[in-house]
Design a protein around this motif. Structure first.
Motif, PDB file in Angstrom:
ATOM      1  N   HIS A  38       0.826  -1.206   0.000  1.00  0.00           N
ATOM      2  CA  HIS A  38       0.000   0.000   0.000  1.00  0.00           C
ATOM      3  C   HIS A  38       0.867   1.266   0.000  1.00  0.00           C
ATOM      4  CE1 HIS A  38      -3.406  -2.592   0.905  1.00  0.00           C
ATOM      5  NE2 HIS A  38      -2.713  -3.109   1.880  1.00  0.00           N
ATOM      6  N   PRO A  39       1.632   1.501  -1.068  1.00  0.00           N
ATOM      7  CA  PRO A  39       2.475   2.699  -1.081  1.00  0.00           C
ATOM      8  C   PRO A  39       1.640   3.965  -0.992  1.00  0.00           C
ATOM      9  CG  PRO A  39       2.701   1.460  -3.134  1.00  0.00           C
ATOM     10  CD  PRO A  39       1.739   0.718  -2.279  1.00  0.00           C
ATOM     11  N   ARG A  40       2.165   4.977  -0.314  1.00  0.00           N
ATOM     12  CA  ARG A  40       1.421   6.227  -0.101  1.00  0.00           C
ATOM     13  C   ARG A  40       0.978   6.868  -1.405  1.00  0.00           C
ATOM     14  NH1 ARG A  40       5.683   8.599   3.779  1.00  0.00           N
ATOM     15  NH2 ARG A  40       5.709   6.814   5.142  1.00  0.00           N
ATOM     16  N   HIS A  41       1.844   6.834  -2.433  1.00  0.00           N
ATOM     17  CA  HIS A  41       1.501   7.503  -3.686  1.00  0.00           C
ATOM     18  C   HIS A  41       0.384   6.792  -4.459  1.00  0.00           C
ATOM     19  CE1 HIS A  41       4.992   4.891  -4.569  1.00  0.00           C
ATOM     20  NE2 HIS A  41       4.336   4.615  -5.677  1.00  0.00           N
ATOM     21  N   TYR A  82      -0.817   5.982 -13.323  1.00  0.00           N
ATOM     22  CA  TYR A  82       0.144   7.065 -13.479  1.00  0.00           C
ATOM     23  C   TYR A  82      -0.483   8.437 -13.245  1.00  0.00           C
ATOM     24  CZ  TYR A  82       3.740   3.858 -15.084  1.00  0.00           C
ATOM     25  OH  TYR A  82       4.672   2.860 -15.150  1.00  0.00           O
ATOM     26  N   VAL A  83      -1.714   8.633 -13.660  1.00  0.00           N
ATOM     27  CA  VAL A  83      -2.376   9.918 -13.434  1.00  0.00           C
ATOM     28  C   VAL A  83      -2.615  10.138 -11.940  1.00  0.00           C
ATOM     29  CG1 VAL A  83      -4.543  11.183 -13.759  1.00  0.00           C
ATOM     30  CG2 VAL A  83      -3.416  10.113 -15.717  1.00  0.00           C
ATOM     31  N   LEU A  84      -3.093   9.114 -11.257  1.00  0.00           N
ATOM     32  CA  LEU A  84      -3.399   9.261  -9.836  1.00  0.00           C
ATOM     33  C   LEU A  84      -2.155   9.498  -8.989  1.00  0.00           C
ATOM     34  CD1 LEU A  84      -6.194   6.598  -9.253  1.00  0.00           C
ATOM     35  CD2 LEU A  84      -6.432   9.073  -9.483  1.00  0.00           C
ATOM     36  N   TYR A 116       2.075  12.924  -6.439  1.00  0.00           N
ATOM     37  CA  TYR A 116       2.478  12.466  -5.112  1.00  0.00           C
ATOM     38  C   TYR A 116       3.794  11.700  -5.072  1.00  0.00           C
ATOM     39  CZ  TYR A 116      -2.290  13.792  -4.358  1.00  0.00           C
ATOM     40  OH  TYR A 116      -3.457  14.518  -4.317  1.00  0.00           O
ATOM     41  N   LYS A 117       4.307  11.305  -6.207  1.00  0.00           N
ATOM     42  CA  LYS A 117       5.514  10.483  -6.213  1.00  0.00           C
ATOM     43  C   LYS A 117       6.772  11.293  -6.466  1.00  0.00           C
ATOM     44  CE  LYS A 117       7.229   6.053  -7.559  1.00  0.00           C
ATOM     45  NZ  LYS A 117       7.830   5.538  -8.737  1.00  0.00           N
ATOM     46  N   GLY A 118       6.618  12.536  -6.911  1.00  0.00           N
ATOM     47  CA  GLY A 118       7.784  13.371  -7.152  1.00  0.00           C
ATOM     48  C   GLY A 118       8.304  13.317  -8.573  1.00  0.00           C
ATOM     49  N   GLU A 119       7.563  12.666  -9.447  1.00  0.00           N
ATOM     50  CA  GLU A 119       7.950  12.559 -10.858  1.00  0.00           C
ATOM     51  C   GLU A 119       6.740  12.902 -11.725  1.00  0.00           C
ATOM     52  OE1 GLU A 119       9.346   8.563 -11.298  1.00  0.00           O
ATOM     53  OE2 GLU A 119      10.880   8.800  -9.769  1.00  0.00           O
ATOM     54  N   LEU A 167       2.955  11.596 -16.017  1.00  0.00           N
ATOM     55  CA  LEU A 167       1.944  12.024 -16.993  1.00  0.00           C
ATOM     56  C   LEU A 167       2.323  11.599 -18.408  1.00  0.00           C
ATOM     57  CD1 LEU A 167       1.025  15.529 -15.563  1.00  0.00           C
ATOM     58  CD2 LEU A 167      -0.281  13.395 -15.372  1.00  0.00           C
ATOM     59  N   ARG A 168       3.602  11.635 -18.726  1.00  0.00           N
ATOM     60  CA  ARG A 168       4.049  11.163 -20.045  1.00  0.00           C
ATOM     61  C   ARG A 168       3.828   9.657 -20.188  1.00  0.00           C
ATOM     62  NH1 ARG A 168       6.691  14.648 -23.219  1.00  0.00           N
ATOM     63  NH2 ARG A 168       7.405  16.590 -22.294  1.00  0.00           N
ATOM     64  N   LYS A 169       4.062   8.909 -19.108  1.00  0.00           N
ATOM     65  CA  LYS A 169       3.795   7.470 -19.132  1.00  0.00           C
ATOM     66  C   LYS A 169       2.308   7.215 -19.334  1.00  0.00           C
ATOM     67  CE  LYS A 169       7.684   6.330 -16.134  1.00  0.00           C
ATOM     68  NZ  LYS A 169       8.076   5.875 -14.788  1.00  0.00           N
ATOM     69  N   ALA A 170       1.466   7.969 -18.645  1.00  0.00           N
ATOM     70  CA  ALA A 170       0.009   7.818 -18.805  1.00  0.00           C
ATOM     71  C   ALA A 170      -0.387   8.089 -20.251  1.00  0.00           C
ATOM     72  CB  ALA A 170      -0.727   8.765 -17.861  1.00  0.00           C
ATOM     73  N   LEU A 171       0.185   9.126 -20.829  1.00  0.00           N
ATOM     74  CA  LEU A 171      -0.105   9.476 -22.223  1.00  0.00           C
ATOM     75  C   LEU A 171       0.322   8.356 -23.167  1.00  0.00           C
ATOM     76  CD1 LEU A 171      -1.112  11.594 -24.235  1.00  0.00           C
ATOM     77  CD2 LEU A 171       1.190  12.600 -24.166  1.00  0.00           C
ATOM     78  N   TRP A 172       1.489   7.762 -22.903  1.00  0.00           N
ATOM     79  CA  TRP A 172       1.978   6.668 -23.747  1.00  0.00           C
ATOM     80  C   TRP A 172       1.002   5.494 -23.719  1.00  0.00           C
ATOM     81  CZ3 TRP A 172       3.408   1.569 -23.463  1.00  0.00           C
ATOM     82  CH2 TRP A 172       4.162   1.072 -24.529  1.00  0.00           C
ATOM     83  N   TYR A 173       0.543   5.120 -22.520  1.00  0.00           N
ATOM     84  CA  TYR A 173      -0.408   4.007 -22.406  1.00  0.00           C
ATOM     85  C   TYR A 173      -1.765   4.353 -23.001  1.00  0.00           C
ATOM     86  CZ  TYR A 173       2.633   1.021 -19.651  1.00  0.00           C
ATOM     87  OH  TYR A 173       3.662   0.198 -19.242  1.00  0.00           O
TER      88      TYR A 173
END
Length: 74
Positions: A7-10, A37-39, A43-46, A51-57
């Protein structure tokens, strides 16, 4: 340590984990990753990378849908 894996915080901001949303909505791998990736982005610092990863998927899913309908991939 176990909570960092289970259950990671991010992934658990606001009391609802991304995995719960993904499973409840029965999303496939690509759409599940878009949600994940959007959620977690703010919170993860990246933020930009996530967001670019979300766009790719998302583009991958759009291409899949288009191909299934007989259209061309972009």
């Amino acid at each position: 340590m176990k909570s960092d894996i289970d259950h990671p915080r991010h992934y658990n901001v606001g009391g609802i984990e991304a995995v719960t949303i993904i499973e409840d909505w029965k999303l496939n791998f690509s759409l599940g990753n878009v949600i994940k990736y959007v959620l977690r982005a703010p919170y993860k610092g990246e933020t930009e990378a996530d967001l670019r990863k979300a766009l790719w998927y998302l583009q991958r899913e759009i291409d899949r849908v288009r191909t299934e309908k007989g259209g061309e991939r972009t």
